[in-house]
Design a protein around this motif. Structure first.
Motif, PDB file in Angstrom:
ATOM      1  N   TYR A 131       0.841  -1.215   0.000  1.00  0.00           N
ATOM      2  CA  TYR A 131       0.000   0.000   0.000  1.00  0.00           C
ATOM      3  C   TYR A 131       0.868   1.254   0.000  1.00  0.00           C
ATOM      4  O   TYR A 131       2.095   1.185   0.128  1.00  0.00           O
ATOM      5  CB  TYR A 131      -0.919   0.008   1.230  1.00  0.00           C
ATOM      6  CG  TYR A 131      -0.164  -0.074   2.535  1.00  0.00           C
ATOM      7  CD1 TYR A 131       0.319   1.073   3.148  1.00  0.00           C
ATOM      8  CD2 TYR A 131       0.083  -1.303   3.150  1.00  0.00           C
ATOM      9  CE1 TYR A 131       1.031   0.992   4.343  1.00  0.00           C
ATOM     10  CE2 TYR A 131       0.783  -1.390   4.336  1.00  0.00           C
ATOM     11  CZ  TYR A 131       1.255  -0.243   4.932  1.00  0.00           C
ATOM     12  OH  TYR A 131       1.975  -0.318   6.097  1.00  0.00           O
ATOM     13  N   ASN A 155       0.326   5.416   1.627  1.00  0.00           N
ATOM     14  CA  ASN A 155      -0.588   6.341   2.303  1.00  0.00           C
ATOM     15  C   ASN A 155      -0.165   7.782   2.065  1.00  0.00           C
ATOM     16  O   ASN A 155       1.026   8.075   2.009  1.00  0.00           O
ATOM     17  CB  ASN A 155      -0.582   6.082   3.824  1.00  0.00           C
ATOM     18  CG  ASN A 155      -1.271   4.788   4.178  1.00  0.00           C
ATOM     19  OD1 ASN A 155      -2.314   4.475   3.628  1.00  0.00           O
ATOM     20  ND2 ASN A 155      -0.688   4.031   5.087  1.00  0.00           N
ATOM     21  N   ASP A 206       5.289  10.487  -0.337  1.00  0.00           N
ATOM     22  CA  ASP A 206       4.457   9.426   0.233  1.00  0.00           C
ATOM     23  C   ASP A 206       5.059   8.028   0.192  1.00  0.00           C
ATOM     24  O   ASP A 206       4.684   7.174   1.007  1.00  0.00           O
ATOM     25  CB  ASP A 206       3.109   9.366  -0.508  1.00  0.00           C
ATOM     26  CG  ASP A 206       2.398  10.714  -0.489  1.00  0.00           C
ATOM     27  OD1 ASP A 206       2.612  11.469   0.479  1.00  0.00           O
ATOM     28  OD2 ASP A 206       1.655  10.991  -1.443  1.00  0.00           O
ATOM     29  N   ALA A 225      -3.035   8.154   5.691  1.00  0.00           N
ATOM     30  CA  ALA A 225      -2.193   7.570   6.731  1.00  0.00           C
ATOM     31  C   ALA A 225      -2.931   7.508   8.070  1.00  0.00           C
ATOM     32  O   ALA A 225      -2.819   6.529   8.814  1.00  0.00           O
ATOM     33  CB  ALA A 225      -0.911   8.385   6.878  1.00  0.00           C
ATOM     34  N   LYS A 263      -5.064   4.458   8.233  1.00  0.00           N
ATOM     35  CA  LYS A 263      -4.463   3.261   7.622  1.00  0.00           C
ATOM     36  C   LYS A 263      -5.305   2.743   6.446  1.00  0.00           C
ATOM     37  O   LYS A 263      -5.694   1.580   6.397  1.00  0.00           O
ATOM     38  CB  LYS A 263      -4.279   2.150   8.659  1.00  0.00           C
ATOM     39  CG  LYS A 263      -3.309   2.485   9.784  1.00  0.00           C
ATOM     40  CD  LYS A 263      -3.049   1.259  10.614  1.00  0.00           C
ATOM     41  CE  LYS A 263      -2.157   1.420  11.806  1.00  0.00           C
ATOM     42  NZ  LYS A 263      -1.103   2.381  11.795  1.00  0.00           N
ATOM     43  N   GLY A 264      -5.599   3.622   5.521  1.00  0.00           N
ATOM     44  CA  GLY A 264      -6.361   3.227   4.338  1.00  0.00           C
ATOM     45  C   GLY A 264      -7.738   2.672   4.680  1.00  0.00           C
ATOM     46  O   GLY A 264      -8.223   1.753   4.029  1.00  0.00           O
TER      47      GLY A 264
END
Ligand code: ADE
Ligand code: ZN
Ligand code: ZN
Length: 301
Positions: free
Chosen positions: A82, A84, A96, A155, A158-159
Motif C-alpha cells: 500500500y 498512504n 508518500d 495515513a 491506515k487506508g
C-alpha cells in the motif's frame, strides 16, 4: 508465565478486534490475474507459464495472492502492499512512498517499479540474478493492490482499516469492504456466488462498454513511473523531482471520491453505497488486469 499467557490472549483479542488487512481479497486478485493472463500474447504467455510454479498448473490467478501468504515469512514485504498520503487526495512519490522508517521507495508504487525492473532482466545475456518466479508473483499481486482505491489511502486511518462501519447488518472496517465485501456481495447477488461469472462479466465489459478507454488504460505516460524505460533520459532527470505514478494518483482520487465519501465512522453502508461503488470496483479490477497484461506483453517480447 501467567503474565505471558494473559499478554498473548490480549494480543490475539486485539488482532481480532482491529484486523489490519493488506490486499484485495483472494477473489479480487484472482479476477485481476485471470483477466491479465487471458490478454497475454504468445511470447508473454510462454514466459509466464515457464516462470509459474508447476503446482499452479499455468493458472496465474491461483497464485496471485501468494504475496499475502508470505507477509510473515518475508516481513520486509509488508509495507509494499500500500501507500498512504498525509490525508490529502493526491499522491506524490517522494512525499508518500516510504515505509515507517522513512526508507524511500518502500510502498506499493515503488514495489511495482522495482519488480518491473527485475522482470526486465529476463533473458539477459549474463542471466538474471533475481528469483523471477517470485518477481512475477509479487508484481502481479502489487499491480492488483495499487488499483484497490484504499491501498492508496490516508495515513491517519491506515487506508480505512481503522474506520468501523456496518456492511448491511455486519460490523466491518471500511478497508475490508473494499478488499472483499463489495466483490463478495456482487458475486452472491449476480453470479451465483461464483468468481468465474464475475470475471466473464468484466471481460465482456472490456470489449464493449469500456473498449474505447482500454487504449488509454494501457498507455504509458510520463506520469507513470512503471514506464521509466520509455521516458527519454533527459526527461527522466527533469521529472525526477516530481515523480508521479498514475495508478496511485487515480487510487487516492477514487478513495476520496468514492470510498471515504459517505462512509464516516459508524455509517451503515447498504444498497445505495454498494450499487454506486460496484462500477468503480469493476473498473479498477479491469484496469489492473489490462495494464498487467500490457506491461508483461511489452517486456516479455
Ligand atoms: N496499513 C496501513 N495503511 C494501509 C493501507 N493503506 N492499506 C492496507 N494496509 C495498511
Ligand atoms: Zn497485497
Ligand atoms: Zn487491502
Amino acid at each position: 508465565m501467567e503474565c505471558c499467557r494473559v499478554l498473548m490472549i490480549a494480543i490475539v483479542a486485539l488482532m481480532l478486534l482491529f484486523p489490519v488487512t493488506d490486499a484485495w481479497g483472494i477473489d479480487g486478485h484472482d479476477i485481476v490475474c485471470n483477466i491479465a493472463q487471458s490478454r497475454l500474447n504468445e511470447a508473454a504467455a510462454d514466459i509466464v507459464q515457464e516462470l509459474l510454479p508447476k503446482s499452479a498448473e499455468n493458472d496465474l490467478g491461483s497464485v496471485c495472492s501468494w504475496a499475502d501468504q508470505v507477509k510473515f515469512r518475508y516481513h520486509w514485504s509488508s509495507p509494499l502492499h500500500y501507500v498512504n498520503t498525509p490525508d490529502v487526495c493526491n499522491y506524490n512519490f517522494e512525499r508518500d512512498c516510504k515505509d515507517d522508517n522513512g526508507e524511500q521507495g518502500r510502498c506499493v508504487a515503488g514495489a511495482v517499479q522495482n519488480y518491473t525492473k527485475q522482470l526486465l532482466t529476463i533473458g539477459s545475456n549474463e542471466g538474471s540474478s533475481y528469483n523471477l518466479t517470485e518477481a512475477l508473483l509479487f508484481y502481479s499481486h502489487f499491480m492488483g493492490d495499487i488499483h484497490q482505491p484504499l491501498h492508496a489511502g490516508f495515513a491517519s486511518d491506515k487506508g480505512g482499516n481503522t474506520i468501523e462501519v456496518h456492511w448491511y447488518t455486519r460490523k466491518q472496517n471500511l478497508h475490508h469492504i473494499w478488499d472483499d465485501n463489495i466483490i463478495e456481495t456482487a458475486e452472491e447477488r449476480y453470479y451465483n456466488s461464483n468468481v468465474a461469472g464475475m470475471i466473464d462479466a468484466i471481460q465482456k465489459n472490456i470489449t464493449t462498454e469500456w473498449a474505447d478507454q482500454v487504449k488509454d488504460w494501457e498507455s504509458c505516460s510520463y506520469t507513470d513511473t512503471t514506464c521509466a524505460d520509455v521516458i527519454p533520459r533527459l526527461l527522466q532527470i527533469q521529472i525526477k523531482r516530481l515523480v508521479l505514478c498514475r495508478y496511485a494518483s487515480e487510487g487516492i482520487q477514487a478513495a476520496c471520491d468514492w470510498a471515504y465519501k459517505g462512509a464516516a465512522e459508524g455509517s451503515v453502508l447498504k444498497d445505495e453505497y454498494f450499487l454506486s461503488r460496484l462500477p468503480i470496483v469493476n473498473t479498477r479490477l479491469a484496469q489492473a488486469g489490462v495494464r498487467l497484461a500490457a506491461i508483461l506483453n511489452h517486456y516479455f517480447k
